[in-house]
Write an enzyme that holds these catalytic residues in place. Structure first.
Site, PDB file in Angstrom:
ATOM      1  N   ASP A  14       9.239 -12.893  17.204  1.00 24.64           N
ATOM      2  CA  ASP A  14       9.232 -11.783  18.142  1.00 24.64           C
ATOM      3  C   ASP A  14      10.450 -10.913  17.768  1.00 24.64           C
ATOM      4  O   ASP A  14      11.364 -11.395  17.087  1.00 24.64           O
ATOM      5  CB  ASP A  14       9.369 -12.360  19.558  1.00 24.64           C
ATOM      6  CG  ASP A  14       9.554 -11.295  20.590  1.00 24.64           C
ATOM      7  OD1 ASP A  14       8.689 -10.427  20.688  1.00 24.64           O
ATOM      8  OD2 ASP A  14      10.581 -11.328  21.302  1.00 24.64           O
ATOM      9  N   ASP A  67      12.208  -8.002  19.973  1.00 26.86           N
ATOM     10  CA  ASP A  67      13.160  -7.743  21.055  1.00 26.86           C
ATOM     11  C   ASP A  67      13.546  -9.048  21.744  1.00 26.86           C
ATOM     12  O   ASP A  67      12.682  -9.727  22.300  1.00 26.86           O
ATOM     13  CB  ASP A  67      12.534  -6.798  22.096  1.00 26.86           C
ATOM     14  CG  ASP A  67      12.199  -5.436  21.500  1.00 26.86           C
ATOM     15  OD1 ASP A  67      12.871  -5.052  20.537  1.00 26.86           O
ATOM     16  OD2 ASP A  67      11.281  -4.765  21.998  1.00 26.86           O
TER      17      ASP A  67
HETATM   18  P1  B16 Z   1       7.470  -0.260  22.855  1.00 24.13           P
HETATM   19  P2  B16 Z   1       8.780  -7.793  21.754  1.00 24.13           P
HETATM   20  C1  B16 Z   1       8.426  -5.811  23.527  1.00 24.13           C
HETATM   21  O1  B16 Z   1       8.885  -6.261  22.293  1.00 24.13           O
HETATM   22  C2  B16 Z   1       9.549  -5.687  24.548  1.00 24.13           C
HETATM   23  O2  B16 Z   1      10.073  -6.970  24.863  1.00 24.13           O
HETATM   24  C3  B16 Z   1       9.010  -5.072  25.808  1.00 24.13           C
HETATM   25  O3  B16 Z   1      10.012  -4.944  26.772  1.00 24.13           O
HETATM   26  C4  B16 Z   1       8.409  -3.701  25.468  1.00 24.13           C
HETATM   27  O4  B16 Z   1       7.810  -3.110  26.618  1.00 24.13           O
HETATM   28  C5  B16 Z   1       7.347  -3.882  24.386  1.00 24.13           C
HETATM   29  O5  B16 Z   1       7.906  -4.499  23.258  1.00 24.13           O
HETATM   30  C6  B16 Z   1       6.732  -2.555  23.957  1.00 24.13           C
HETATM   31  O6  B16 Z   1       7.690  -1.793  23.288  1.00 24.13           O
HETATM   32  O7  B16 Z   1       7.544   0.569  24.076  1.00 24.13           O
HETATM   33  O8  B16 Z   1       8.606  -0.026  21.878  1.00 24.13           O
HETATM   34  O9  B16 Z   1       6.120  -0.188  22.182  1.00 24.13           O
HETATM   35  O10 B16 Z   1       9.669  -8.597  22.642  1.00 24.13           O
HETATM   36  O11 B16 Z   1       7.319  -8.198  21.805  1.00 24.13           O
HETATM   37  O12 B16 Z   1       9.323  -7.658  20.342  1.00 24.13           O
HETATM   38 MG    MG Z   2      10.822 -10.410  23.081  1.00 31.72          MG
END
Ligand code: B16
Ligand code: MG
Length: 220
Positions: free
Chosen positions: A8, A10
């Site tokens: 993953d 974030d």
């Molecule tokens: P975006 P991950 C996720 O990333 C985030 O944890 C989440 O908070 C966010 O809403 C989602 O990506 C979408 O991100 O707006 O940049 O498309 O933890 O799956 O790497």
């Molecule tokens: Mg994450």
């Protein structure tokens, strides 16, 4: 046997959670909505539009799809702008070391993120070369806890789920890994990722040595 690692982004490779929080908070303040860190924590690992829905539900607001998408876009513009400040110094401690170690040992490595901005984040970190495959918010339609993003990454790596270890910081991300038949490593507190096969508080503790020690029988 474990042949591949799926990460993953974030909360595992880098901490963009704070930047997401600030962008949602700006949008919420502009619109007079209630938004705090508790609500923000519910957004961990879920898609942008699903996040928008959680915030609207929390405020008892109902909007049509177009208005919802427009607001989510506004948040994204604020978020993407803030990514310009991200540099290769912004890996979570231990993440770069683990990625480097996996490269030297010849493991297959993929990204399995819900974010549609994953390529930009990897570019800011100068991390692209650590990954053989990028699975991101553009790769599949169903977001976590559906296992689709990890299944996509495994398929592109030419591996079975049982041959991959998924690293996740989100409760729903660990759910997705388990539903997909992957081995899982949770990064974060017990009440969030305690259901993973193995858990560390931080990425710094998640060394290849520790991971191999736990999944002994799965590494030759
Ligand atoms: P975006 P991950 C996720 O990333 C985030 O944890 C989440 O908070 C966010 O809403 C989602 O990506 C979408 O991100 O707006 O940049 O498309 O933890 O799956 O790497
Ligand atoms: Mg994450």
């Amino acid at each position: 046997m474990i042949k591949g690692f799926i990460f993953d982004l974030d909360g595992v490779i880098t901490d963009t959670a704070e930047l997401h929080f600030e962008a949602w908070k700006t949008l919420a303040d502009e619109n007079g909505w209630d938004f705090d860190r508790e609500i923000n924590d519910q957004l961990r690992g879920i898609s942008r539009l699903d996040s928008m829905q959680v915030i609207l539900d929390h405020n008892g607001i109902s909007l049509d799809e177009i208005a919802k998408a427009d607001l989510a876009n506004q948040k994204n513009e604020i978020y993407v702008k803030s990514l310009d400040e991200m540099t290769p110094a912004d890996y979570l401690p231990g993440a770069k070391e683990l990625l480097t170690h996996l490269r030297t040992e010849g493991f297959a490595v993929a990204l399995g993120s819900s974010s549609k901005n994953a390529e930009k984040v990897l570019m800011q970190l100068n991390a692209r070369a650590y990954f053989d495959v990028i699975g991101d918010g553009h790769s599949v339609t169903q977001s976590k806890p559906a296992p689709d993003i990890f299944l996509f990454a495994a398929e592109k790596l030419n591996l079975q789920p049982s041959e991959c270890l998924v690293f996740e910081d989100a409760e729903r991300g660990v759910d997705a890994a388990k539903i997909g038949g992957f081995h899982s490593v949770g990064i974060g507190p017990k009440d969030r990722v305690g259901h993973a096969d193995l858990r560390f508080d931080t990425m710094e503790q998640a060394t290849l040595f520790e991971v191999k020690a736990h999944f002994k029988e799965l590494f030759s």
